[in-house]
Design a protein around this motif. Structure first.
Motif, PDB file in Angstrom:
ATOM      1  N   MET A 419     -13.674  18.267  -6.935  1.00 48.08           N
ATOM      2  CA  MET A 419     -14.174  17.368  -5.899  1.00 48.08           C
ATOM      3  C   MET A 419     -13.263  17.343  -4.682  1.00 48.08           C
ATOM      4  O   MET A 419     -12.040  17.395  -4.796  1.00 48.08           O
ATOM      5  N   THR A 420     -13.894  17.210  -3.525  1.00 49.89           N
ATOM      6  CA  THR A 420     -13.175  16.983  -2.289  1.00 49.89           C
ATOM      7  C   THR A 420     -12.870  15.497  -2.140  1.00 49.89           C
ATOM      8  O   THR A 420     -13.645  14.648  -2.575  1.00 49.89           O
ATOM      9  N   SER A 421     -11.735  15.184  -1.517  1.00 49.93           N
ATOM     10  CA  SER A 421     -11.339  13.788  -1.300  1.00 49.93           C
ATOM     11  C   SER A 421     -11.281  13.475   0.185  1.00 49.93           C
ATOM     12  O   SER A 421     -10.793  14.288   0.981  1.00 49.93           O
ATOM     13  N   LEU A 422     -11.774  12.292   0.552  1.00 52.73           N
ATOM     14  CA  LEU A 422     -11.594  11.757   1.899  1.00 52.73           C
ATOM     15  C   LEU A 422     -10.533  10.664   1.819  1.00 52.73           C
ATOM     16  O   LEU A 422     -10.701   9.689   1.079  1.00 52.73           O
ATOM     17  N   LEU A 423      -9.448  10.845   2.547  1.00 58.12           N
ATOM     18  CA  LEU A 423      -8.368   9.865   2.538  1.00 58.12           C
ATOM     19  C   LEU A 423      -8.545   8.926   3.719  1.00 58.12           C
ATOM     20  O   LEU A 423      -8.317   9.308   4.878  1.00 58.12           O
ATOM     21  N   ILE A 424      -8.969   7.703   3.416  1.00 62.62           N
ATOM     22  CA  ILE A 424      -9.232   6.701   4.441  1.00 62.62           C
ATOM     23  C   ILE A 424      -8.373   5.480   4.128  1.00 62.62           C
ATOM     24  O   ILE A 424      -8.592   4.793   3.129  1.00 62.62           O
ATOM     25  N   GLY A 425      -7.375   5.236   4.948  1.00 67.01           N
ATOM     26  CA  GLY A 425      -6.488   4.111   4.715  1.00 67.01           C
ATOM     27  C   GLY A 425      -6.293   3.296   5.971  1.00 67.01           C
ATOM     28  O   GLY A 425      -6.593   3.749   7.079  1.00 67.01           O
ATOM     29  N   PHE A 426      -5.761   2.102   5.803  1.00 67.18           N
ATOM     30  CA  PHE A 426      -5.626   1.171   6.925  1.00 67.18           C
ATOM     31  C   PHE A 426      -4.189   0.677   7.087  1.00 67.18           C
ATOM     32  O   PHE A 426      -3.935  -0.317   7.751  1.00 67.18           O
ATOM     33  N   GLY A 427      -3.246   1.399   6.468  1.00 65.32           N
ATOM     34  CA  GLY A 427      -1.846   1.063   6.637  1.00 65.32           C
ATOM     35  C   GLY A 427      -1.329   1.459   8.011  1.00 65.32           C
ATOM     36  O   GLY A 427      -1.988   2.188   8.764  1.00 65.32           O
ATOM     37  N   LEU A 428      -0.133   0.964   8.338  1.00 67.27           N
ATOM     38  CA  LEU A 428       0.522   1.301   9.598  1.00 67.27           C
ATOM     39  C   LEU A 428       1.909   1.858   9.289  1.00 67.27           C
ATOM     40  O   LEU A 428       2.487   1.594   8.222  1.00 67.27           O
ATOM     41  N   ASP A 429       2.455   2.622  10.233  1.00 66.48           N
ATOM     42  CA  ASP A 429       3.749   3.254  10.009  1.00 66.48           C
ATOM     43  C   ASP A 429       4.868   2.250   9.756  1.00 66.48           C
ATOM     44  O   ASP A 429       5.866   2.574   9.119  1.00 66.48           O
ATOM     45  N   ASP A 430       4.702   1.022  10.268  1.00 65.89           N
ATOM     46  CA  ASP A 430       5.773   0.027  10.116  1.00 65.89           C
ATOM     47  C   ASP A 430       5.540  -0.925   8.949  1.00 65.89           C
ATOM     48  O   ASP A 430       6.109  -2.019   8.901  1.00 65.89           O
ATOM     49  N   ASP A 431       4.738  -0.524   7.970  1.00 66.29           N
ATOM     50  CA  ASP A 431       4.438  -1.404   6.840  1.00 66.29           C
ATOM     51  C   ASP A 431       5.585  -1.511   5.827  1.00 66.29           C
ATOM     52  O   ASP A 431       5.494  -2.290   4.889  1.00 66.29           O
ATOM     53  N   ARG A 432       6.614  -0.732   5.997  1.00 75.28           N
ATOM     54  CA  ARG A 432       7.823  -0.802   5.175  1.00 75.28           C
ATOM     55  C   ARG A 432       7.521  -0.603   3.681  1.00 75.28           C
ATOM     56  O   ARG A 432       8.114  -1.274   2.820  1.00 75.28           O
ATOM     57  N   ILE A 433       6.621   0.323   3.375  1.00 72.08           N
ATOM     58  CA  ILE A 433       6.337   0.603   1.975  1.00 72.08           C
ATOM     59  C   ILE A 433       7.593   1.178   1.318  1.00 72.08           C
ATOM     60  O   ILE A 433       8.370   1.890   1.943  1.00 72.08           O
ATOM     61  N   HIS A 434       7.808   0.835   0.074  1.00 74.10           N
ATOM     62  CA  HIS A 434       8.974   1.233  -0.731  1.00 74.10           C
ATOM     63  C   HIS A 434      10.261   0.563  -0.263  1.00 74.10           C
ATOM     64  O   HIS A 434      11.318   0.837  -0.825  1.00 74.10           O
ATOM     65  N   SER A 435      10.213  -0.265   0.747  1.00 73.73           N
ATOM     66  CA  SER A 435      11.397  -0.903   1.308  1.00 73.73           C
ATOM     67  C   SER A 435      11.293  -2.418   1.172  1.00 73.73           C
ATOM     68  O   SER A 435      10.214  -2.946   0.882  1.00 73.73           O
ATOM     69  N   PRO A 436      12.402  -3.131   1.402  1.00 71.13           N
ATOM     70  CA  PRO A 436      12.315  -4.594   1.441  1.00 71.13           C
ATOM     71  C   PRO A 436      11.357  -5.065   2.528  1.00 71.13           C
ATOM     72  O   PRO A 436      11.178  -4.405   3.557  1.00 71.13           O
TER      73      PRO A 436
END
Length: 465
Positions: A419-436
């Protein structure tokens, strides 16, 4: 009921949707910590109950590690079938002292600019994102009694800890999970709130090489010049991997399978680069170092690469030691695009090393895995309606983007389910994922719900009733 009715329902229920999100965010489902295994199961059970309440047939599925959540709901018989993927596990919170508040007690914070942010571990990666899809399904079910298409959901609990049980689970349940297209909500928008669908992910070949010359380390005064230095040999071999004038990788047939990016897409990327700014200057660089004729954005999104990730040999401690080492090693990686074959690249690299190896040296190789690149064809029928749906919600043209990294689930869905996947997300670069102080903008959550409502309608290929 109409599309507008579902959108209005999402607006009306925003506070209730936030309450549900906050319940999930309070569960410390850290998949890497054995002591949090009960919390991972609790999150899976919470999601199963929530999906059941939404109208899905949902269940917790055990694996050798943390459980999966699988859910299904039927739409019209002739409608497309989509598989939505997300993950409920989160990263550890260390260092805890850098958090402004309890990472598992979510709150809405208003920034000096007036933007409202949801703060908690997992707010953006990936609980906030996956809940946009679930809440969209709830709004549609509430107003329409059903969904406009057939929907399956797969929620993983080990994405942040290697995901070793995902591929076997996909393979074992391929008949149940097979659909027309996969939808993944674990990516970002562009700056300025511009929506995007990621259609290109690079694959990878990882390799480690160790060269051995003399049978022991030697005194560089007594043996220097006469004895072979494996560090020098290794440096010479690695420097031959790139053409100094063009930046191109020199392996034979390396560029076989590399697609030509349409000029229309390149023009869009040029516009994106002008809007987002130079990607190198924030890290103290200014000149793209890869292939000549390609921008930094193009080099990371659509061109293959060779990188030296680590090199070692000889004395590396404090002070100075006049040693001529016996061994030298390097860890290298290739980022791949299009139809490049990871194992063919590995074989070519090993041949490159062996062909340049002096007769009194030996080489040992260790494989560090490989994965195929993923690319959505511009002719893929679900892509145009999804782009149009995002543009309708955000009132900005949706962009087609690439990603320089690899997202294993995309390759595994492609490999196990075809299957093909469509990656549709609404995060932003400054969301600090994996960080405090991880955060997810309230607008990302709210408009993410509305976006999925529009996308699910749009993928039916019919005007919403």
């Amino acid at each position: 009921m109409t599309l507008n009715a579902a959108l209005l329902q999402a607006d009306k229920d925003l506070d209730v949707s936030l309450n549900r999100l906050f319940e999930l965010l309070r569960i410390p489902s850290i998949s890497t910590r054995p002591e949090n295994a009960p919390d991972c199961r609790k999150a899976a059970e919470w999601l199963t109950a929530t999906l059941t309440d939404t109208g899905f047939e949902a269940s917790v599925r055990n694996t050798p590690g943390h459980p999966m959540v699988v859910a299904h709901i039927k739409g019209p018989a002739d409608a497309p079938h989509v598989l939505f993927y997300g993950h409920y596990d989160v990263q550890p919170v260390d260092p805890l002292n850098l958090w402004h508040s309890d990472p598992f007690e979510p709150a809405i914070v208003t920034t000096p600019s007036g933007e409202k942010e949801i703060t908690a571990r997992g707010a953006a990666d990936d609980k906030g994102q996956l809940m946009t899809f679930i809440e969209a399904c709830r709004a549609l079910k509430t107003t329409c009694g059903t969904l406009p298409l057939n929907v399956s959901i797969l929620l993983e609990g080990e994405e942040e800890s290697g995901g070793e049980n995902l591929l076997p689970f996909l393979q074992a349940n391929k008949d149940e999970l097979k659909a027309d297209v996969a939808l993944i909500c674990d990516t970002n928008m562009l700056s300025g709130g511009k929506p995007a669908i990621t259609t290109m992910l690079r694959g990878m070949t990882g390799e480690e090489v160790t060269l051995t010359a003399a049978k022991r380390d030697l005194h560089s005064g007594m043996y220097g010049n006469a004895a072979r230095n494996p560090i020098q040999v290794l440096c010479d071999i690695l420097s031959d991997m790139r053409d100094g004038a063009t930046g191109r990788v020199t392996l034979p047939d390396f560029y076989e399978g590399v697609p030509v990016i349409p000029e229309e897409t390149r023009a869009q990327w040029c516009e994106i680069a002008s809007e987002t700014g130079d990607s190198l200057s924030p890290v103290g660089l200014s000149i793209p170092a890869g292939e000549a004729g390609y921008s930094a954005l193009e080099q990371t999104w659509s061109r293959p690469s060779f990188e030296i990730n680590g090199i070692s040999g000889g004395y590396e401690g404090e002070g100075f030691k006049t040693v001529l080492p016996s061994k030298a090693s390097a860890k290298v990686s290739f980022r791949l695009v299009g139809d490049q074959d990871p194992e063919k690249i590995r074989t070519a690299f090993r041949a490159h090393v062996l062909a340049r190896l002096p007769a009194d040296c030996t080489a040992e190789f260790i494989s560090h895995g490989g994965s195929q690149a993923s690319m959505v064809s511009p002719d893929m029928p679900f892509l145009p309606p999804a782009l149009a749906a995002l543009e309708a919600e955000w009132q900005k043209p949706a962009a087609i983007t690439g990603c320089g990294g690899s997202i294993p689930v995309v390759t595994e869905i492609q490999q196990a389910l075809g299957m093909t996947s469509l990656l549709i997300g609404f995060g932003l670069d400054d969301d600090r994922i994996h960080s405090p102080n991880e955060k997810y903008n309230l607008s990302s959550f709210h408009k993410g719900i509305r976006s999925w409502i529009r996308v699910l309608y749009a993928l039916t290929g019919q005007a919403p009733a």
